[in-house]
Design a protein around this motif. Sequence first.
Motif, mmCIF file in Angstrom:
data_model
loop_
_atom_site.group_PDB
_atom_site.id
_atom_site.type_symbol
_atom_site.label_atom_id
_atom_site.label_comp_id
_atom_site.label_asym_id
_atom_site.label_seq_id
_atom_site.Cartn_x
_atom_site.Cartn_y
_atom_site.Cartn_z
ATOM 1 N N UNK A 97 0.846 0.565 14.987
ATOM 2 C CA UNK A 97 0.438 0.567 16.393
ATOM 3 C C UNK A 97 1.213 1.595 17.200
ATOM 4 N N UNK A 98 2.452 1.818 16.811
ATOM 5 C CA UNK A 98 3.271 2.804 17.524
ATOM 6 C C UNK A 98 2.872 4.231 17.184
ATOM 7 N N UNK A 99 1.928 4.345 16.247
ATOM 8 C CA UNK A 99 1.472 5.675 15.857
ATOM 9 C C UNK A 99 2.408 6.362 14.876
ATOM 10 N N UNK A 100 3.253 5.560 14.239
ATOM 11 C CA UNK A 100 4.153 6.153 13.247
ATOM 12 C C UNK A 100 3.447 6.154 11.894
ATOM 13 N N UNK A 101 3.363 7.311 11.275
ATOM 14 C CA UNK A 101 2.678 7.441 9.993
ATOM 15 C C UNK A 101 3.597 7.012 8.865
ATOM 16 N N UNK A 102 3.169 6.034 8.083
ATOM 17 C CA UNK A 102 4.016 5.630 6.955
ATOM 18 C C UNK A 102 4.130 6.752 5.931
ATOM 19 N N UNK A 103 5.294 6.935 5.380
ATOM 20 C CA UNK A 103 5.455 7.940 4.325
ATOM 21 C C UNK A 103 5.457 7.259 2.959
ATOM 22 N N UNK A 104 5.666 8.040 1.926
ATOM 23 C CA UNK A 104 5.591 7.494 0.559
ATOM 24 C C UNK A 104 6.538 6.317 0.381
ATOM 25 N N UNK A 105 7.781 6.478 0.868
ATOM 26 C CA UNK A 105 8.778 5.427 0.668
ATOM 27 C C UNK A 105 8.369 4.141 1.372
ATOM 28 N N UNK A 106 7.799 4.293 2.550
ATOM 29 C CA UNK A 106 7.413 3.126 3.331
ATOM 30 C C UNK A 106 6.250 2.400 2.655
ATOM 31 N N UNK A 107 5.276 3.173 2.185
ATOM 32 C CA UNK A 107 4.131 2.593 1.488
ATOM 33 C C UNK A 107 4.612 1.887 0.221
ATOM 34 N N UNK A 108 5.561 2.512 -0.446
ATOM 35 C CA UNK A 108 6.110 1.926 -1.668
ATOM 36 C C UNK A 108 6.771 0.577 -1.362
ATOM 37 N N UNK A 109 7.567 0.553 -0.284
ATOM 38 C CA UNK A 109 8.263 -0.689 0.087
ATOM 39 C C UNK A 109 7.252 -1.805 0.309
ATOM 40 N N UNK A 110 6.186 -1.483 1.039
ATOM 41 C CA UNK A 110 5.197 -2.503 1.352
ATOM 42 C C UNK A 110 4.422 -2.932 0.114
ATOM 43 N N UNK A 111 3.938 -1.987 -0.675
ATOM 44 C CA UNK A 111 3.073 -2.353 -1.798
ATOM 45 C C UNK A 111 3.863 -3.089 -2.879
ATOM 46 N N UNK A 112 5.057 -2.626 -3.155
ATOM 47 C CA UNK A 112 5.876 -3.314 -4.152
ATOM 48 C C UNK A 112 6.249 -4.710 -3.654
ATOM 49 N N UNK A 113 6.623 -4.761 -2.381
ATOM 50 C CA UNK A 113 6.985 -6.059 -1.791
ATOM 51 C C UNK A 113 5.851 -7.059 -1.927
ATOM 52 N N UNK A 114 4.647 -6.630 -1.585
ATOM 53 C CA UNK A 114 3.503 -7.538 -1.657
ATOM 54 C C UNK A 114 3.161 -7.893 -3.093
ATOM 55 N N UNK A 115 3.181 -6.918 -3.971
ATOM 56 C CA UNK A 115 2.850 -7.181 -5.375
ATOM 57 C C UNK A 115 3.787 -8.203 -5.981
ATOM 58 N N UNK A 116 5.070 -8.010 -5.728
ATOM 59 C CA UNK A 116 6.050 -8.904 -6.334
ATOM 60 C C UNK A 116 5.974 -10.312 -5.756
ATOM 61 N N UNK A 117 5.421 -10.419 -4.534
ATOM 62 C CA UNK A 117 5.269 -11.781 -4.019
ATOM 63 C C UNK A 117 3.861 -12.299 -4.310
ATOM 64 N N UNK A 118 3.202 -11.659 -5.271
ATOM 65 C CA UNK A 118 1.926 -12.170 -5.764
ATOM 66 C C UNK A 118 0.726 -11.831 -4.914
ATOM 67 N N UNK A 119 0.913 -10.945 -3.962
ATOM 68 C CA UNK A 119 -0.218 -10.639 -3.070
ATOM 69 C C UNK A 119 -0.769 -9.247 -3.379
ATOM 70 N N UNK A 120 -1.209 -9.110 -4.632
ATOM 71 C CA UNK A 120 -1.690 -7.808 -5.089
ATOM 72 C C UNK A 120 -2.921 -7.379 -4.304
ATOM 73 N N UNK A 121 -3.820 -8.327 -4.085
ATOM 74 C CA UNK A 121 -5.066 -7.990 -3.393
ATOM 75 C C UNK A 121 -4.792 -7.515 -1.971
#
Length: 645
Positions: A520-544
């Motif tokens: 919302x702040x208009x900050x574009x996520x970079x590779x590291x940020x996307x990685x943090x989110x996707x890995x975080x979600x995957x490991x907590x079982x929320x792959x979808x």
Amino acid sequence: MPMSPMRILTGPLSRSMGKLFHLFPSIAVDLPKNLQSPASRGYFANPIPPPEWVEPFTDISTVPSARRDFAASPWVGHIRALLDGSPDMEANLHGFCRKFMIKLTPNFVSFLLKGDEMKRSSDIALRFFRWASGQKDYRHGIECYVCLIEILLACGDTGRVKGVFGEFRDVGLLMTESAANSLIRSLGNVGMVEELLWVWRKMKENGIVPSLYTYNFLLNGLVNSMFIDSAEKVFEVMEGGSISPDTVSYNTMIKGYCRSGNTEKGIKLLREMEERTVEPDKITYMILMQACYARGDFDSCLRLYHEMEEKQLEIPPHAYSLVITGLCKDGKCMEGYSVYNSMVKNGCKANVAIYTALIDAYAKCGSMDEAMRLFEKMKDDGFQPDEVTYGAVINGLCKLGRLEEAMFYSEHCRDSGLAVNPTMYSCLIDGYGKAGRLDEAEKLFEKMGEMGCTRDSYCYNVLMDAYGKHGKIDDALTLFKRMEYEHCDPTVYTFTILISGLFTEHRNEEALKLWDVMVDKGITPNVACIRALSIGLCLSGKVARACKILDELAPMGIIPDSATEDMLNALCKAGRIKEACKLADGIVDRGREIPGKIRTVLLNALRKAGNVDLALKLMHSKIGIGYDRVHSIKKRVKFRTLLDL
DNA sequence: CTAGGGTTAG
């Protein structure tokens, strides 16, 4: 009635009077009151006669002969002093010229326009110009317009130049060779191509043959306005005509190619120069080296430097700077140091930036002791380390965990009258944070404020990271709030730190909320940020859910290219093969990647996670293969079958 | 005529 000394100055005796002043400056005392203290008559702003009063007689040979008469006239100094921009300027000029019966000529007006007082203010120049054009029996010559336009251009006053230029065009003065050359040069320098081309046409109309200089000015003008194609055409005309391009023409074209981002073409032109036996000079190499440096192509920069050496060209100090810092940035500290040695051997003195770059490079490649030796050497060489030098030293020491030494140098830095800047503080805070010494990190963070050092986002980020990595995510969140309260804008790094920290504590919803805040702040996520989110979600079982968020990024123009790989790696590493396979199938189903590629990624992830059995199984199966070329059938085996088999 | 101060942090 005795002749007043004032009258003498107006007549043919003025020049001999000038000589007298030079030989007997005391004569000036005998001048009538209105010349000694002109302010009393409203002529001068400054009651003390300006230095020009005597200066023109001191060494007349330095004054170009065409101007010698003006420069030698004793009243020139006075008239110059009248050009002060005061409200009475015009009246004073008028009074003075009348009193001394000075007749304006275009030659004289342009001489005055070339004076230093004009360079200081385009207003004065314009006012003088306007005043002169209103004088009886006077009309501006082309040289007056040229001078005025050059003054306005030098002041960066393009708006007014356009006006004056329009006027100049309408007056219809005959174009001369020198006027055309001056105008093409100065209009070219600021990129006023339209006006430049008008001058070019006028010049041709009047049968003036452009010289090599004229062509080069034109090339430069076109290049400065990024009309590279047009410059190229002019260059071709030169090649085919009687005036062949010289080194300057080539250099200008090379500059053009480099400016438009086509360094390769610039280098190609350098080779063409060599073929056509037009000698490249140090400027040719400097243009190219700077272009290569700016692109981060330090190898080419170094090659060009070696070529300069082979050709025995004089190597400018800046060339050494570029090569040494380039090598340092590439982590080649030894090579950088060797170029530094040749520089010294060639009688070139290093500077603070070169030493700083070398110190930083040695520190980064683990030779901190060598870095410190250079730090001492630079002081022996007579250079005071600056904030950046201290920054490099402190950073190097912090990265090695040598925190006490880093603190010592930060104090040393302050003691030498230099500011301990946010960069140094962020290094120190990060150092203590990474060492788990959170109390000291906090103390430094507070100390910054006390020392009046404004905290930038890095300072908050490193402390937040320290909290996050040591299980104190709530402290990190508090600091995040404080950051906002203290009007420091968070960056993508801030959010990455917090999101990773929250996922580590399994606080998924909060992490996702922060992701939304970031977007919302208009900050574009970079590779590291996307990685943090996707890995975080995957490991907590929320792959979808992870896949869904990644899909939402595409319309924003963000392609999370390594996200799949990151997620598969994370899942395999956690031994959650079933989920990894499900993810792989899901991605293929969405048509986001071709099955073959996903197959390779999963295979590598299994291998990396040490699951050799499954990796082999995958390798020898047809799993994931999308298209059977031999039988021309669409056929794909789901990754899920890997476990069922 | 054409080139001319770089260097530090996650």
